[in-house]
Design a protein around this motif. Sequence first.
Motif, PDB file in Angstrom:
ATOM      1  N   ALA A   1       0.983  -1.318   0.099  1.00  0.00           N
ATOM      2  CA  ALA A   1       0.022  -0.106   0.172  1.00  0.00           C
ATOM      3  C   ALA A   1       0.926   1.160   0.022  1.00  0.00           C
ATOM      4  O   ALA A   1       0.424   2.168  -0.566  1.00  0.00           O
ATOM      5  CB  ALA A   1      -1.023   0.004   1.265  1.00  0.00           C
ATOM      6  N   VAL A   2       2.061   1.187   0.587  1.00  0.00           N
ATOM      7  CA  VAL A   2       2.865   2.564   0.827  1.00  0.00           C
ATOM      8  C   VAL A   2       3.836   2.366  -0.281  1.00  0.00           C
ATOM      9  O   VAL A   2       4.653   3.404  -0.462  1.00  0.00           O
ATOM     10  CB  VAL A   2       3.427   2.533   2.306  1.00  0.00           C
ATOM     11  CG1 VAL A   2       2.357   2.877   3.010  1.00  0.00           C
ATOM     12  CG2 VAL A   2       4.376   1.615   2.359  1.00  0.00           C
ATOM     13  N   THR A   3       4.170   1.492  -1.313  1.00  0.00           N
ATOM     14  CA  THR A   3       5.055   1.414  -2.132  1.00  0.00           C
ATOM     15  C   THR A   3       4.646   1.610  -3.436  1.00  0.00           C
ATOM     16  O   THR A   3       5.398   1.941  -4.174  1.00  0.00           O
ATOM     17  CB  THR A   3       6.175   0.214  -1.841  1.00  0.00           C
ATOM     18  OG1 THR A   3       5.374  -1.023  -1.835  1.00  0.00           O
ATOM     19  CG2 THR A   3       6.901   0.142  -0.408  1.00  0.00           C
ATOM     20  N   ASP A   4       3.702   0.753  -3.855  1.00  0.00           N
ATOM     21  CA  ASP A   4       3.063   0.806  -5.110  1.00  0.00           C
ATOM     22  C   ASP A   4       1.601   0.548  -5.409  1.00  0.00           C
ATOM     23  O   ASP A   4       0.989   0.319  -6.607  1.00  0.00           O
ATOM     24  CB  ASP A   4       4.074  -0.582  -5.893  1.00  0.00           C
ATOM     25  CG  ASP A   4       3.419  -1.834  -5.462  1.00  0.00           C
ATOM     26  OD1 ASP A   4       2.786  -1.864  -4.703  1.00  0.00           O
ATOM     27  OD2 ASP A   4       4.105  -2.825  -6.173  1.00  0.00           O
ATOM     28  N   LEU A   5       0.949   0.573  -4.444  1.00  0.00           N
ATOM     29  CA  LEU A   5      -0.407   0.850  -4.486  1.00  0.00           C
ATOM     30  C   LEU A   5      -1.254  -0.512  -5.118  1.00  0.00           C
ATOM     31  O   LEU A   5      -2.343  -0.432  -5.418  1.00  0.00           O
ATOM     32  CB  LEU A   5      -1.288   1.695  -5.306  1.00  0.00           C
ATOM     33  CG  LEU A   5      -0.648   3.206  -4.668  1.00  0.00           C
ATOM     34  CD1 LEU A   5      -1.022   4.300  -5.593  1.00  0.00           C
ATOM     35  CD2 LEU A   5      -1.024   3.316  -3.437  1.00  0.00           C
TER      36      LEU A   5
END
Length: 585
Positions: free
Chosen positions: A450-454
Motif C-alpha cells: 500500500a505504501v510502495t506501489d498501490l
Amino acid sequence: MTDLHLPLDRSAGRLAAQIAAGFRAAVRSGRLTAGTRLPSSRDLARDLDVSRGVVVTAYEQLTAEGFLIARRGDGTRVAPLARPDTTTLPPDGAPLPPGTPSQHSETWQHGGTQHGPPTQQGGTPQQRGTTQYGTTTQYGGTSQQGGPTQYGATPQQGEPSQHGASTQHGAALQYGRTAQPSGTPQYGTSAQQGGGTQYGGAMGQGTAARGGDSAPAPASFYDLTPGRPDLSAFPRERWIAAARAALRTLPNDELGYPDPGGVPVLRAELASYLGRVRAAYADPGRVVIMNGVAQGLSALLALLRASGHRTLAVEDPTSARQLPMMESAGLRLARVPVDGEGVDVAALARSGARAVLVTPAHQYPTGVVLSPARRAALIAWARDVDGLILEDDYDAEFRYDRDPVGCLQGVDPERVVLLGSVSKSLAPALRLGWAVAPPSVVGRLREYRAVTDLGAPVLEQHALTEFLRSGGYDRHLRTMRRRYRARRDALAAALSEHLPGARVRGVSAGIHLYVELPSGSDEDAIVARAARAGVAVAGARPLWWPGRAAAAPPALVLGYAGMGETRLVKAAELLGQAITQGAGG
C-alpha cells in the motif's frame, strides 16, 4: 481438468486404495471442492505412473461412495454434496495443515450423513504454540519500538532513511530476540544466471549469461541458457478468452485502485489451487498477490531488516541473479552448503541466521529435492531459533519421474512463507506472483504494498482468476509437462551419447539440467568454445560462494524449455565436440 497432489507409497502396495484415500482426504480437508473436475483416468494414470486400471478402480470406488460423480461428456467431478469436515482448531488457535483431520471433531460430513472419525493422514499433527512476531512498526515514520524503519535503499550504519507516510500497524516480524550479525561476509557477483527466481531490471543489463565477463555474449544458434520457459507456447487464445470473460462481468468499481493484497477472487482461486496441488495451508486471507517472486522476496527482506534481522541464509550454490538484490536489502548473506539431500541444516544452525531462503521442490541449480529428513530438520530449526523459512516454490509445476512433493508451508504455515509465480508456467511478462504467509506477515506485506506501489495490475489478476477457474491453467500445465518431458528426454539421451563422461543431475523435474563435467575439465574454456560453435551455455562456477567454487566439480546448467527435440540433440552434439576438443588439447 484439475491438477492434483496425490503422494503414493509404492512399497505399501494397494495403489488404488491409496489414490482413493488421497481423494477422500482432499475432499474432507476442503482442498477439493464440490464440482471440481478431475483428470481423466488416462491423464491421472500418466501423472502418477500407474496403470489406468488402478485409477479406474479408485474412481469407481469413490463414485460408489458418493464422493464423485461421472457423466458422459462432462468427465468426473467431485460430487455436489461432498463438503469438508467441520474442523475445530486446537486450543492454542494454531491451524491444522490441510489434509489433516481435526483431532477435536468426532464426525466428518458427506451428503448430510455423519460418519465416524476419519483415518489420520500422515500421523497426529504437532501442537504448535502461537508464534509472536512482535508488536508495532511504522512505515516511513518513527516506530513505537523506537527508531525508524526503512524499505528500499541499503541501510546506512543504523540510520535508515524514511519512505512513505506515517502509517502505524502491528505485528512486526520480530521473533523474540534481536538478530546478531554472524560475521559472515557479504558475497556478491556480477554474474547473471537465468535460473532460480528471475530478477530483471537494471541489474541484468549488459551482463553475459556465463558470469563475470561483462562483454555481451555472441549470437548463438542454439541457446541452452537456463531460466526461460517456452514463450512460444504461451496460450494466447485461451488467455484472450479468459481476459474477455473477466472484463465482460467486471464491475466498474473494480477498475479503481486495487486492494493492495490482490483482488479477492484471485486470492480465493489461488488458495484453492495451492491447497489442491501443492498441499499448502492456504486461505484467501493468507495470500498476497505480488509482481512475481522477485517483488515478494524483496518485500520480505525489507520487513526482516526492519524488524531486526541482519543475516539471511541462502543455499550454496544458488542463483547469482538474486544475490545483488538481497545484499541491497542490507542483510549479510550466509551461504549454506547443499548436498544430495538438499540444504545442510546443521550448517544452517551454525550460520547464526534466523531466516533462510530455500528451493526445496527443485533446488536451483543442482535439481536436488529436499529429503524428508532434512524437511523435518529444517522445520525443527525454525521452531528452535524462532525463525522464518522463505520457500521459493521454484519449478514445482514441472515434475516427470517422481511423486509430487508437497510444499514446506503446508507442514508449518506459521513458520514458512510460500513464494510462487506464473513466470515459468506461463510467462515472466505477466509479472504475477503470490506469497502465502502467516497472518501477521500477511498484514505487513499488504501494508508494504500500500505504501510502495498501490498494488498489482487489476485486469491481469482477473484474467488469471478466470484462467484458473475455467481449468485452462491446469490444461496448459499438462500440455507443457508432456512437451518439456519429451525435450528433457531428448537432451538427456543426447548428452549420454556425446558427453559420456558427464554426470547429469536434476532430471526428474524442472526445465534445466545440471551437468557435471568430466574431472579436470576447464569450465570457462568449454563455455567459450561452445559459444564459438553457436551453442550458448551457462557455467556453474558463478553460482557458488567463491570460497567453495574452486572445490566444486566443473559443471554446466543447461535449459531445454525453448528448443525442440531435434535442435536439442544437435546442440548436445556440438557441445560434446567442444568438450572433446578441449580434452584433445
